[in-house]
Write an enzyme that holds these catalytic residues in place. Structure first.
Site, PDB file in Angstrom:
ATOM      1  CE  LYS A 229      -3.742  68.129  -2.116  1.00 23.91           C
ATOM      2  NZ  LYS A 229      -2.433  68.600  -2.629  1.00 23.91           N
ATOM      3  NE  ARG A 263       0.990  62.537  -1.652  1.00 18.37           N
ATOM      4  CZ  ARG A 263       0.071  62.848  -0.750  1.00 18.37           C
ATOM      5  NH1 ARG A 263      -1.021  63.477  -1.102  1.00 18.37           N
ATOM      6  NH2 ARG A 263       0.244  62.535   0.513  1.00 18.37           N
TER       7      ARG A 263
HETATM    8  C1  PT1 Z   1       0.757  67.047  -2.847  1.00 20.58           C
HETATM    9  C2  PT1 Z   1       0.569  66.671  -1.478  1.00 20.58           C
HETATM   10  C3  PT1 Z   1       1.627  65.948  -0.857  1.00 20.58           C
HETATM   11  N1  PT1 Z   1      -0.550  66.971  -0.769  1.00 20.58           N
HETATM   12  C4  PT1 Z   1       2.860  66.034  -2.841  1.00 20.58           C
HETATM   13  N2  PT1 Z   1       2.754  65.641  -1.560  1.00 20.58           N
HETATM   14  C5  PT1 Z   1      -0.630  66.617   0.518  1.00 20.58           C
HETATM   15  N3  PT1 Z   1       3.997  65.737  -3.541  1.00 20.58           N
HETATM   16  C6  PT1 Z   1       0.405  65.903   1.136  1.00 20.58           C
HETATM   17  C7  PT1 Z   1      -6.779  71.215   0.318  1.00 20.58           C
HETATM   18  O1  PT1 Z   1      -6.685  72.276  -0.362  1.00 20.58           O
HETATM   19  O2  PT1 Z   1      -0.158  67.715  -3.514  1.00 20.58           O
HETATM   20  N4  PT1 Z   1       1.886  66.723  -3.483  1.00 20.58           N
HETATM   21  N5  PT1 Z   1       1.500  65.572   0.446  1.00 20.58           N
HETATM   22  C8  PT1 Z   1      -1.869  66.991   1.301  1.00 20.58           C
HETATM   23  N6  PT1 Z   1      -1.964  68.398   1.463  1.00 20.58           N
HETATM   24  C9  PT1 Z   1      -3.146  69.118   1.245  1.00 20.58           C
HETATM   25  C10 PT1 Z   1      -3.101  70.414   0.749  1.00 20.58           C
HETATM   26  C11 PT1 Z   1      -4.371  68.513   1.455  1.00 20.58           C
HETATM   27  C12 PT1 Z   1      -4.278  71.091   0.451  1.00 20.58           C
HETATM   28  C13 PT1 Z   1      -5.565  69.185   1.184  1.00 20.58           C
HETATM   29  C14 PT1 Z   1      -5.530  70.488   0.664  1.00 20.58           C
HETATM   30  O3  PT1 Z   1      -7.869  70.720   0.637  1.00 20.58           O
END
Ligand code: PT1
Length: 289
Positions: A229, A263
């Site tokens: 991320k 995850r």
């Molecule tokens: C997470 C999560 C998710 N993240 C759970 N489910 C994502 N339980 C999808 C970035 O800052 O952390 N926990 N499902 C993906 N979402 C993101 C959010 C992807 C922020 C990238 C960023 O780069």
């Protein structure tokens, strides 16, 4: 810091997910637009190959999602999300009966159909707030549930994240939502601070620094999603493709504070981090790890 041996376990359909040791949730994105290309699959066959690899590398759970929730992602219509997710859930459950399949959705209908097709856990980034039908589905299926904090929606959440005090605010949010879940009979709940969901770099690191407080106060296992991320990329000036080493560093910090579920995109590397931290924490047992 060896205060994290509380023996949580979740019943997932016919299987038991033992969280006395940290477990790995592999990310399987059936999307054309997820932020890290390495996690995307565009056919059932590709999904099965990815699933087989993740299971052989040590994933206990496969988290199947059909609608990206990264910052700026566009909302996917429900029919399209169902069309992406259901065939993969069905195929993975059929080919890998030992796997625990989780569905990454905030929609009641997607959760319901995925659970009917063999999924046994719901991972919901909305904490049950974007579709009022979702929590009743989780309650009816009596499946484990991932309760994640987000501020705003994927479309707007990174515009101006603001908290009076981020750790206290997120903790208060979980206390409120857990009361609602409790009243609905939803007890097998993992807590996830939601890294990157309406948070600045400073907010994300403040939450990570205080991660242990969440388990201490809420008495639930913690799930951490930091894989590749912006928490890594913006700090280090890298792209998601080059963020694996930084991700592993964050995994170690999370494990040291008692995280029970990671995850991740990269199962092998995460499993190595789990073993390294376990050896560090239980020197008497090293040969068995
Ligand atoms: C997470 C999560 C998710 N993240 C759970 N489910 C994502 N339980 C999808 C970035 O800052 O952390 N926990 N499902 C993906 N979402 C993101 C959010 C992807 C922020 C990238 C960023 O780069």
């Amino acid at each position: 810091m060896n205060t994290h041996n509380c023996a949580y376990s979740f019943r997932c359909g016919a299987r038991l997910l033992d969280l006395s040791r940290p477990q790995i949730m592999g990310i399987l994105n059936v999307t054309p637009d997820s932020f890290y290309g390495g996690s995307r699959v565009r056919s059932v066959d590709a999904a099965l190959q990815q699933a087989e690899r993740m299971l052989s590398e040590g994933a206990a759970i496969l988290d199947i999602g059909g609608a990206s929730t990264r910052p700026g992602a566009e909302e996917v219509p429900q029919a399209e999300e169902l069309r992406r997710v259901l065939p993969v859930v069905e195929a993975v459950c059929q080919h890998f009966p030992e796997a625990i399949v989780s569905v990454d959705t905030w929609r009641a209908e997607v959760a319901r159909e995925a659970l009917a097709a063999g999924a046994s856990m719901v991972n919901d980034v909305s904490a049950g707030r974007w579709d009022e039908g979702l929590l009743p589905v989780v309650a009816r299926y009596r499946c484990p549930y991932v309760l994640m904090h987000a501020q705003g929606t994927p479309q707007t959440m990174q515009l101006a994240p603001a908290y009076s005090e981020v750790v206290q605010d997120v903790l208060d949010f979980f206390i409120q939502r857990l009361e609602i879940l409790q009243a609905m009979g939803i007890h097998d709940v993992a807590i996830d601070p939601g890294f990157g969901f309406g948070k600045t770099l400073e907010h994300n690191y403040a939450l990570l620094r205080r991660l242990a407080v969440f388990e201490a106060v809420l008495q639930r296992p913690l799930l951490v999603g930091v894989s590749r991320k912006s928490m890594v990329c913006r700090l280090l000036g890298t792209k998601p493709e080059a963020a694996l080493n930084g991700t592993t560093a964050l995994h170690v910090l999370a494990l040291m504070q008692g995280a029970r579920l990671l995850r991740v995109h990269d199962v092998r590397e995460a499993a190595e981090a789990v073993r390294i931290v376990a050896a560090y924490q239980a020197p008497g047992d090293i040969a068995a790890l």
